[in-house]
Motif scaffolding. Structure first.
Motif, PDB file in Angstrom:
ATOM      1  N   MET A  43       0.757  -1.247  -0.085  1.00 56.18           N
ATOM      2  CA  MET A  43      -0.177   0.227   0.143  1.00 56.18           C
ATOM      3  C   MET A  43       1.025   1.126  -0.062  1.00 56.18           C
ATOM      4  N   GLY A  44       2.026   1.036  -0.412  1.00 56.18           N
ATOM      5  CA  GLY A  44       3.087   2.158  -0.458  1.00 56.18           C
ATOM      6  C   GLY A  44       3.670   2.577   0.822  1.00 56.18           C
ATOM      7  N   ALA A  45       4.172   4.033   0.845  1.00 55.54           N
ATOM      8  CA  ALA A  45       4.730   4.446   2.030  1.00 55.54           C
ATOM      9  C   ALA A  45       5.875   3.418   2.412  1.00 55.54           C
ATOM     10  N   LEU A  46       6.638   3.019   1.458  1.00 51.70           N
ATOM     11  CA  LEU A  46       7.622   1.766   1.611  1.00 51.70           C
ATOM     12  C   LEU A  46       8.722   2.042   2.495  1.00 51.70           C
TER      13      LEU A  46
ATOM     14  N   ALA B  22       5.839  -4.603  -8.478  1.00 45.37           N
ATOM     15  CA  ALA B  22       5.475  -4.221  -7.064  1.00 45.37           C
ATOM     16  C   ALA B  22       4.019  -3.301  -7.385  1.00 45.37           C
ATOM     17  N   SER B  23       3.019  -3.541  -6.455  1.00 46.75           N
ATOM     18  CA  SER B  23       1.835  -2.678  -6.506  1.00 46.75           C
ATOM     19  C   SER B  23       2.045  -1.779  -5.396  1.00 46.75           C
ATOM     20  N   VAL B  24       1.558  -0.467  -5.560  1.00 47.33           N
ATOM     21  CA  VAL B  24       1.275   0.516  -4.768  1.00 47.33           C
ATOM     22  C   VAL B  24      -0.153   0.977  -4.832  1.00 47.33           C
ATOM     23  N   PHE B  25      -1.018   0.736  -3.982  1.00 51.21           N
ATOM     24  CA  PHE B  25      -2.346   0.969  -3.928  1.00 51.21           C
ATOM     25  C   PHE B  25      -2.955   1.034  -2.498  1.00 51.21           C
ATOM     26  N   VAL B  26      -3.495   1.898  -1.992  1.00 50.45           N
ATOM     27  CA  VAL B  26      -4.074   2.110  -0.815  1.00 50.45           C
ATOM     28  C   VAL B  26      -5.608   1.674  -1.169  1.00 50.45           C
ATOM     29  N   ASN B  27      -5.670   0.642  -0.596  1.00 49.68           N
ATOM     30  CA  ASN B  27      -7.057  -0.084  -0.908  1.00 49.68           C
ATOM     31  C   ASN B  27      -8.177   0.218  -0.210  1.00 49.68           C
ATOM     32  N   PRO B  28      -9.176   1.000  -0.554  1.00 51.24           N
ATOM     33  CA  PRO B  28     -10.076   1.537   0.424  1.00 51.24           C
ATOM     34  C   PRO B  28     -11.053   0.511   1.041  1.00 51.24           C
ATOM     35  N   THR B  29     -11.224  -0.790   0.503  1.00 48.21           N
ATOM     36  CA  THR B  29     -11.941  -1.742   0.916  1.00 48.21           C
ATOM     37  C   THR B  29     -11.532  -2.422   2.017  1.00 48.21           C
ATOM     38  N   GLN B  30     -10.415  -2.265   2.552  1.00 42.71           N
ATOM     39  CA  GLN B  30      -9.720  -2.957   3.803  1.00 42.71           C
ATOM     40  C   GLN B  30      -9.793  -2.007   5.015  1.00 42.71           C
TER      41      GLN B  30
ATOM     42  N   GLY C  88      15.534  -3.523  -7.440  1.00 42.37           N
ATOM     43  CA  GLY C  88      15.272  -4.686  -8.402  1.00 42.37           C
ATOM     44  C   GLY C  88      14.144  -4.675  -8.999  1.00 42.37           C
ATOM     45  N   CYS C  89      12.888  -3.859  -8.749  1.00 38.18           N
ATOM     46  CA  CYS C  89      11.568  -3.906  -9.235  1.00 38.18           C
ATOM     47  C   CYS C  89      11.728  -3.636 -10.811  1.00 38.18           C
ATOM     48  N   THR C  90      10.847  -4.401 -11.648  1.00 39.84           N
ATOM     49  CA  THR C  90      10.938  -3.940 -13.015  1.00 39.84           C
ATOM     50  C   THR C  90       9.834  -3.379 -13.692  1.00 39.84           C
ATOM     51  N   ALA C  91       8.530  -3.817 -12.541  1.00 38.70           N
ATOM     52  CA  ALA C  91       7.389  -2.990 -13.127  1.00 38.70           C
ATOM     53  C   ALA C  91       6.813  -2.443 -11.999  1.00 38.70           C
ATOM     54  N   LEU C  92       6.271  -1.308 -11.899  1.00 39.67           N
ATOM     55  CA  LEU C  92       5.373  -0.811 -10.804  1.00 39.67           C
ATOM     56  C   LEU C  92       3.908  -0.421 -11.223  1.00 39.67           C
ATOM     57  N   PHE C  93       3.038  -1.131 -10.470  1.00 42.97           N
ATOM     58  CA  PHE C  93       1.469  -0.669 -10.599  1.00 42.97           C
ATOM     59  C   PHE C  93       0.947   0.065  -9.719  1.00 42.97           C
ATOM     60  N   MET C  94       0.578   1.334 -10.227  1.00 45.68           N
ATOM     61  CA  MET C  94       0.141   2.313  -9.327  1.00 45.68           C
ATOM     62  C   MET C  94      -1.312   2.824  -9.837  1.00 45.68           C
ATOM     63  N   PRO C  95      -2.291   1.957  -9.754  1.00 42.66           N
ATOM     64  CA  PRO C  95      -3.553   2.496 -10.305  1.00 42.66           C
ATOM     65  C   PRO C  95      -4.287   3.284  -9.495  1.00 42.66           C
ATOM     66  N   SER C  96      -5.533   3.927 -10.127  1.00 48.11           N
ATOM     67  CA  SER C  96      -6.362   4.696  -9.233  1.00 48.11           C
ATOM     68  C   SER C  96      -7.516   3.678  -8.535  1.00 48.11           C
ATOM     69  N   VAL C  97      -8.211   4.315  -7.728  1.00 48.71           N
ATOM     70  CA  VAL C  97      -9.486   3.443  -7.186  1.00 48.71           C
ATOM     71  C   VAL C  97     -10.270   3.006  -8.199  1.00 48.71           C
TER      72      VAL C  97
ATOM     73  N   VAL D 251      -8.799  -7.307  -3.109  1.00 49.98           N
ATOM     74  CA  VAL D 251      -7.807  -6.740  -3.860  1.00 49.98           C
ATOM     75  C   VAL D 251      -6.679  -7.718  -4.318  1.00 49.98           C
ATOM     76  N   VAL D 252      -6.321  -8.491  -3.446  1.00 54.58           N
ATOM     77  CA  VAL D 252      -5.205  -9.550  -3.750  1.00 54.58           C
ATOM     78  C   VAL D 252      -5.624 -10.461  -4.901  1.00 54.58           C
ATOM     79  N   SER D 253      -6.840 -10.863  -4.967  1.00 52.00           N
ATOM     80  CA  SER D 253      -7.406 -11.749  -5.843  1.00 52.00           C
ATOM     81  C   SER D 253      -7.228 -10.899  -7.034  1.00 52.00           C
ATOM     82  N   LYS D 254      -7.636  -9.760  -7.291  1.00 50.43           N
ATOM     83  CA  LYS D 254      -7.468  -9.000  -8.633  1.00 50.43           C
ATOM     84  C   LYS D 254      -5.886  -8.664  -8.903  1.00 50.43           C
ATOM     85  N   LEU D 255      -5.054  -8.750  -8.071  1.00 53.68           N
ATOM     86  CA  LEU D 255      -3.802  -8.393  -8.419  1.00 53.68           C
ATOM     87  C   LEU D 255      -3.252  -9.901  -8.878  1.00 53.68           C
ATOM     88  N   PHE D 256      -3.682 -10.983  -8.382  1.00 55.59           N
ATOM     89  CA  PHE D 256      -3.048 -12.313  -8.714  1.00 55.59           C
ATOM     90  C   PHE D 256      -3.577 -12.432 -10.334  1.00 55.59           C
TER      91      PHE D 256
END
Length: 281
Positions: free
Chosen positions: A30-33, A53-61, A86-95, A131-136
């Motif tokens: 959820m970021g603030a790494l 790596a995903s950075v997403f503050v998930n409101p539903t939790q 060593g991150c090769t792709a960062l996923f930073m989506p909106s809600v 959210v974890v299911s969606k990311l998987f």
């Protein structure tokens, strides 16, 4: 490092990487790494060809609107920290990208979620599992990396992987701590200097409780003494301290040989909610 903001971009990247025979690792955050997150990224980079790596503050939790509003958001700082790890792709989506419409599906993990975090944060693990299911599904990782600090969350994700037959490996790394023992957490940044000074007591109480467990002191007495220590510090407001079976997460009244025990605690300190745990083999 590539940066994606849409599900379609991430899905395309993952599909192309898999088609090329690349091994994918996923580190959901959820970021603030902090160093705990970066340890997971470095571990994934060691064993995977691509690290998402995903950075997403998930409101539903979140069941506390203030906690959601105040949760630290540092996207530029996070991106800068991920590159050397060593991150090769960062996923930073909106809600809106993650939840184009409210989810109707509801997860129920039975006894696993009726204790500790689940008991005190209704709906929390439904949001986590969603959210974890969606990311998987989007990232299609061969391995997903989580930290032990969120012990109950790891148990929930493990059950999710089993029940929904996700074809991936769950990799769990030990809690990373500050020099004084405080478990690293994104929420630590919200502690005042005075609160930060007393925060390590949480881990000290767990260590003392673990020593009692090893001596065979009954769980109820271990719990009572640990809570009594926290009660002596007015800055702390304990929410729970449980002596539980490390697999089922259910509170125990006695010890069984060969069954690991987990000590889990949650407490409020200066308006910040902290959690920690210690496993006693």
């Amino acid at each position: 490092m590539l940066i994606f903001t849409t599900a379609a971009e991430l899905r395309t990247y993952a599909e192309q990487a898999r088609a090329a025979g690349r091994r994918l690792g996923l580190v959901p955050t959820m970021g603030a790494l902090h160093e705990g997150h970066l340890q997971l990224v470095r571990a994934a980079a060691q064993y995977c060809d691509e690290v998402i790596a995903s950075v997403f503050v998930n409101p539903t939790q979140f069941n506390n609107p203030d906690d959601l509003r105040l949760y630290p958001r540092l996207p530029e700082q996070d991106a800068a920290a991920l590159v050397p790890a060593g991150c090769t792709a960062l996923f930073m989506p909106s809600v809106a990208e993650v939840y184009p419409q409210p989810a109707i599906l509801r997860f129920d993990f039975g006894p696993l979620e009726r204790v500790m975090e689940g008991a005190h944060r209704p709906g929390h693990f439904n949001g986590v599992a969603t959210v974890v299911s969606k990311l998987f599904h989007l990232a299609r990782p061969h391995a997903a990396y989580f930290g032990q600090k969120d012990f109950q969350q790891v148990a929930i994700v493990r059950q999710l992987i089993t029940d929904l037959s996700f074809d991936l490996e769950l990799v769990v790394f030990p809690t990373v701590r500050e020099a004084d023992g405080l478990a690293m957490s994104s929420r630590n940044a919200r502690l005042s200097p005075a609160a930060r000074a007393v925060a390590p007591l949480l881990y000290q109480v767990l260590q003392q409780a673990a020593a009692q467990v090893r001596l065979g002191v009954l769980p109820a007495e271990v719990q009572q003494q640990a809570l009594a220590i926290l009660a002596q510090v007015p800055e702390f407001t304990p929410e729970y301290l449980e002596v539980a079976d490390a697999q089922s997460l259910q509170p125990i009244t006695s010890y069984d040989a060969g069954r690991p025990v987990v000590l889990c605690v949650a407490a409020h300190l200066g308006g910040v909610r902290l959690i920690d745990n210690v496993v006693v083999a």
